[in-house]
Design a protein around this motif. Sequence first.
Motif, PDB file in Angstrom:
ATOM      1  N   LEU A 122       0.831  -1.207   0.000  1.00  0.00           N
ATOM      2  CA  LEU A 122       0.000   0.000   0.000  1.00  0.00           C
ATOM      3  C   LEU A 122       0.870   1.264   0.000  1.00  0.00           C
ATOM      4  CD1 LEU A 122      -2.844  -0.883   2.544  1.00  0.00           C
ATOM      5  CD2 LEU A 122      -2.990  -0.852   0.064  1.00  0.00           C
ATOM      6  N   ASP A 123       1.982   1.223   0.732  1.00  0.00           N
ATOM      7  CA  ASP A 123       2.864   2.389   0.813  1.00  0.00           C
ATOM      8  C   ASP A 123       3.406   2.781  -0.560  1.00  0.00           C
ATOM      9  OD1 ASP A 123       2.534   2.680   3.512  1.00  0.00           O
ATOM     10  OD2 ASP A 123       4.475   1.825   4.072  1.00  0.00           O
ATOM     11  N   VAL A 124       3.818   1.810  -1.342  1.00  0.00           N
ATOM     12  CA  VAL A 124       4.428   2.114  -2.640  1.00  0.00           C
ATOM     13  C   VAL A 124       3.363   2.406  -3.698  1.00  0.00           C
ATOM     14  CG1 VAL A 124       5.840   1.214  -4.533  1.00  0.00           C
ATOM     15  CG2 VAL A 124       6.522   0.805  -2.150  1.00  0.00           C
ATOM     16  N   HIS A 125       2.393   1.535  -3.837  1.00  0.00           N
ATOM     17  CA  HIS A 125       1.427   1.664  -4.931  1.00  0.00           C
ATOM     18  C   HIS A 125       0.400   2.770  -4.691  1.00  0.00           C
ATOM     19  CE1 HIS A 125       2.624  -1.856  -7.306  1.00  0.00           C
ATOM     20  NE2 HIS A 125       2.878  -2.435  -6.150  1.00  0.00           N
ATOM     21  N   LEU A 126      -0.277   2.706  -3.566  1.00  0.00           N
ATOM     22  CA  LEU A 126      -1.390   3.635  -3.332  1.00  0.00           C
ATOM     23  C   LEU A 126      -0.920   4.944  -2.689  1.00  0.00           C
ATOM     24  CD1 LEU A 126      -4.381   4.175  -3.568  1.00  0.00           C
ATOM     25  CD2 LEU A 126      -4.739   2.947  -1.416  1.00  0.00           C
ATOM     26  N   LYS A 127      -0.266   4.838  -1.544  1.00  0.00           N
ATOM     27  CA  LYS A 127       0.235   6.056  -0.904  1.00  0.00           C
ATOM     28  C   LYS A 127       1.280   6.731  -1.783  1.00  0.00           C
ATOM     29  CE  LYS A 127      -0.490   4.689   3.929  1.00  0.00           C
ATOM     30  NZ  LYS A 127       0.190   4.462   5.235  1.00  0.00           N
ATOM     31  N   GLY A 128       2.105   5.926  -2.443  1.00  0.00           N
ATOM     32  CA  GLY A 128       3.124   6.488  -3.315  1.00  0.00           C
ATOM     33  C   GLY A 128       2.529   7.349  -4.415  1.00  0.00           C
ATOM     34  N   ALA A 129       1.420   6.887  -4.988  1.00  0.00           N
ATOM     35  CA  ALA A 129       0.754   7.671  -6.033  1.00  0.00           C
ATOM     36  C   ALA A 129       0.202   8.973  -5.454  1.00  0.00           C
ATOM     37  CB  ALA A 129      -0.361   6.858  -6.670  1.00  0.00           C
ATOM     38  N   PHE A 130      -0.333   8.907  -4.238  1.00  0.00           N
ATOM     39  CA  PHE A 130      -0.788  10.131  -3.559  1.00  0.00           C
ATOM     40  C   PHE A 130       0.374  11.093  -3.352  1.00  0.00           C
ATOM     41  CE2 PHE A 130      -4.772   8.054  -2.315  1.00  0.00           C
ATOM     42  CZ  PHE A 130      -5.645   9.130  -2.205  1.00  0.00           C
ATOM     43  N   PHE A 131       1.452  10.584  -2.760  1.00  0.00           N
ATOM     44  CA  PHE A 131       2.554  11.456  -2.346  1.00  0.00           C
ATOM     45  C   PHE A 131       3.292  12.082  -3.526  1.00  0.00           C
ATOM     46  CE2 PHE A 131       2.878   8.585   1.634  1.00  0.00           C
ATOM     47  CZ  PHE A 131       1.859   9.284   2.246  1.00  0.00           C
ATOM     48  N   VAL A 132       3.375  11.360  -4.634  1.00  0.00           N
ATOM     49  CA  VAL A 132       4.028  11.909  -5.831  1.00  0.00           C
ATOM     50  C   VAL A 132       3.106  12.894  -6.545  1.00  0.00           C
ATOM     51  CG1 VAL A 132       4.915  11.351  -8.133  1.00  0.00           C
ATOM     52  CG2 VAL A 132       5.555   9.939  -6.168  1.00  0.00           C
ATOM     53  N   THR A 133       1.841  12.545  -6.636  1.00  0.00           N
ATOM     54  CA  THR A 133       0.912  13.338  -7.437  1.00  0.00           C
ATOM     55  C   THR A 133       0.467  14.619  -6.741  1.00  0.00           C
ATOM     56  OG1 THR A 133       0.126  11.278  -8.454  1.00  0.00           O
ATOM     57  CG2 THR A 133      -1.231  13.229  -8.775  1.00  0.00           C
ATOM     58  N   MET A 134       0.352  14.593  -5.431  1.00  0.00           N
ATOM     59  CA  MET A 134      -0.166  15.776  -4.720  1.00  0.00           C
ATOM     60  C   MET A 134       0.646  17.050  -4.986  1.00  0.00           C
ATOM     61  SD  MET A 134      -1.347  13.970  -1.135  1.00  0.00           S
ATOM     62  CE  MET A 134      -1.755  15.452  -0.249  1.00  0.00           C
ATOM     63  N   PRO A 135       1.950  17.048  -4.769  1.00  0.00           N
ATOM     64  CA  PRO A 135       2.700  18.286  -5.051  1.00  0.00           C
ATOM     65  C   PRO A 135       2.724  18.625  -6.536  1.00  0.00           C
ATOM     66  CG  PRO A 135       4.201  16.506  -4.479  1.00  0.00           C
ATOM     67  CD  PRO A 135       2.825  16.013  -4.190  1.00  0.00           C
ATOM     68  N   ALA A 136       2.762  17.609  -7.388  1.00  0.00           N
ATOM     69  CA  ALA A 136       2.764  17.859  -8.831  1.00  0.00           C
ATOM     70  C   ALA A 136       1.431  18.447  -9.284  1.00  0.00           C
ATOM     71  CB  ALA A 136       3.046  16.564  -9.581  1.00  0.00           C
ATOM     72  N   PHE A 137       0.334  17.963  -8.711  1.00  0.00           N
ATOM     73  CA  PHE A 137      -0.996  18.461  -9.067  1.00  0.00           C
ATOM     74  C   PHE A 137      -1.135  19.947  -8.752  1.00  0.00           C
ATOM     75  CE2 PHE A 137      -5.562  19.092  -8.269  1.00  0.00           C
ATOM     76  CZ  PHE A 137      -6.117  18.536  -9.404  1.00  0.00           C
ATOM     77  N   ARG A 138      -0.570  20.352  -7.628  1.00  0.00           N
ATOM     78  CA  ARG A 138      -0.639  21.772  -7.255  1.00  0.00           C
ATOM     79  C   ARG A 138       0.097  22.644  -8.275  1.00  0.00           C
ATOM     80  NH1 ARG A 138       0.861  19.427  -1.911  1.00  0.00           N
ATOM     81  NH2 ARG A 138      -1.097  19.028  -0.816  1.00  0.00           N
ATOM     82  N   VAL A 139       1.226  22.148  -8.748  1.00  0.00           N
ATOM     83  CA  VAL A 139       1.977  22.876  -9.774  1.00  0.00           C
ATOM     84  C   VAL A 139       1.182  22.927 -11.076  1.00  0.00           C
ATOM     85  CG1 VAL A 139       4.092  22.881 -11.171  1.00  0.00           C
ATOM     86  CG2 VAL A 139       4.203  22.286  -8.748  1.00  0.00           C
ATOM     87  N   MET A 140       0.560  21.802 -11.432  1.00  0.00           N
ATOM     88  CA  MET A 140      -0.239  21.739 -12.650  1.00  0.00           C
ATOM     89  C   MET A 140      -1.408  22.716 -12.606  1.00  0.00           C
ATOM     90  SD  MET A 140      -0.372  17.617 -13.251  1.00  0.00           S
ATOM     91  CE  MET A 140       1.058  16.676 -13.793  1.00  0.00           C
ATOM     92  N   LYS A 141      -2.043  22.840 -11.454  1.00  0.00           N
ATOM     93  CA  LYS A 141      -3.162  23.779 -11.318  1.00  0.00           C
ATOM     94  C   LYS A 141      -2.720  25.200 -11.631  1.00  0.00           C
ATOM     95  CE  LYS A 141      -6.197  23.745  -8.062  1.00  0.00           C
ATOM     96  NZ  LYS A 141      -6.850  23.743  -6.735  1.00  0.00           N
TER      97      LYS A 141
END
Length: 301
Positions: A122-141
């Motif tokens: 869960l840490d790598v697949h699910l949480k990892g996708a959250f943790f990588v995407t969250m800061p990137a999503f803010r930049v994309m916005k």
Amino acid sequence: MTDIRYDGRVAIITGAGGGLGKTYALLLASRGAKVVVNDLGGNPDGTGAGTSMADSTVKEIVEKGGEAIANYDSVSTPEGGEAITKAALDAFGRVDIVINNAGILRDKTFAKMTPPDVEAVLDVHLKGAFFVTMPAFRVMKESNYGRIVFTASAAGIFGNFGQTNYGAAKMGLVGLSNVLSLEGTKHNIKTNVIAPIAKTRLTESLLGGFADAVKAEHVTPLVAFLVSDQCQLSHEVFSVGGGRVARIFVGLTPGWFSGKGKTATPESVRDHMDQIRNTDGYIIPGSIADEMKLLLDTLKS
């Protein structure tokens, strides 16, 4: 139509030191993208770490005239996710594309599964996708543009023996993408999911003789399209492998209505189960609002 290119775009690709991720990195870089090659360099079960895998992909890109940097942060922590986006911003000044590809396996039957086996996956697949995407999503916005791909699996969407931890994590990514597609709509951020069937170091032993028919390169064209300017799709899930691409969707049947003002009984549910399961006239909801509309229409009828 014109060829798909990524000139001026910056892509973060996790797990890009080998397998699927490496094919994405090489293709995007060959078509103009600047790439952050993230790879912890660990073992298939998530243990260990090293720099050689990410470095090798970067070296190959640079030798072919492309631009890329290596990043060795773990996707499984908030700090790691933030560091990956920071690396992209420091080196290239923007983030346009995120391909969540990093993964590990710890397969066991449910009766033999241990908490560490669940947590690591869960840490790598699910949480990892959250943790990588969250800061990137803010930049994309802020830039009003983004393309995000999540890597799910048929093990979660359809089920596969001995992979409850992996399947739960992978199906969680479908939910993450579905919600994020709605939140990203007004910011021109498209999010989609792939469920690949491909020969990688994680799957080669599982696929057996079938492995040579499902090379990683067969998955790359779909991902390359999904992260391009030309892709206007969002909230989609695709099965891909061996040269075949197909849509996967969640459908909602008309179902059975017990009647206005009436309360169903266990027996009436049992007696109408064929009607409940009948797929004639199903819809493909784009959000929870579509399901609510179906219920409201039923109550008004």
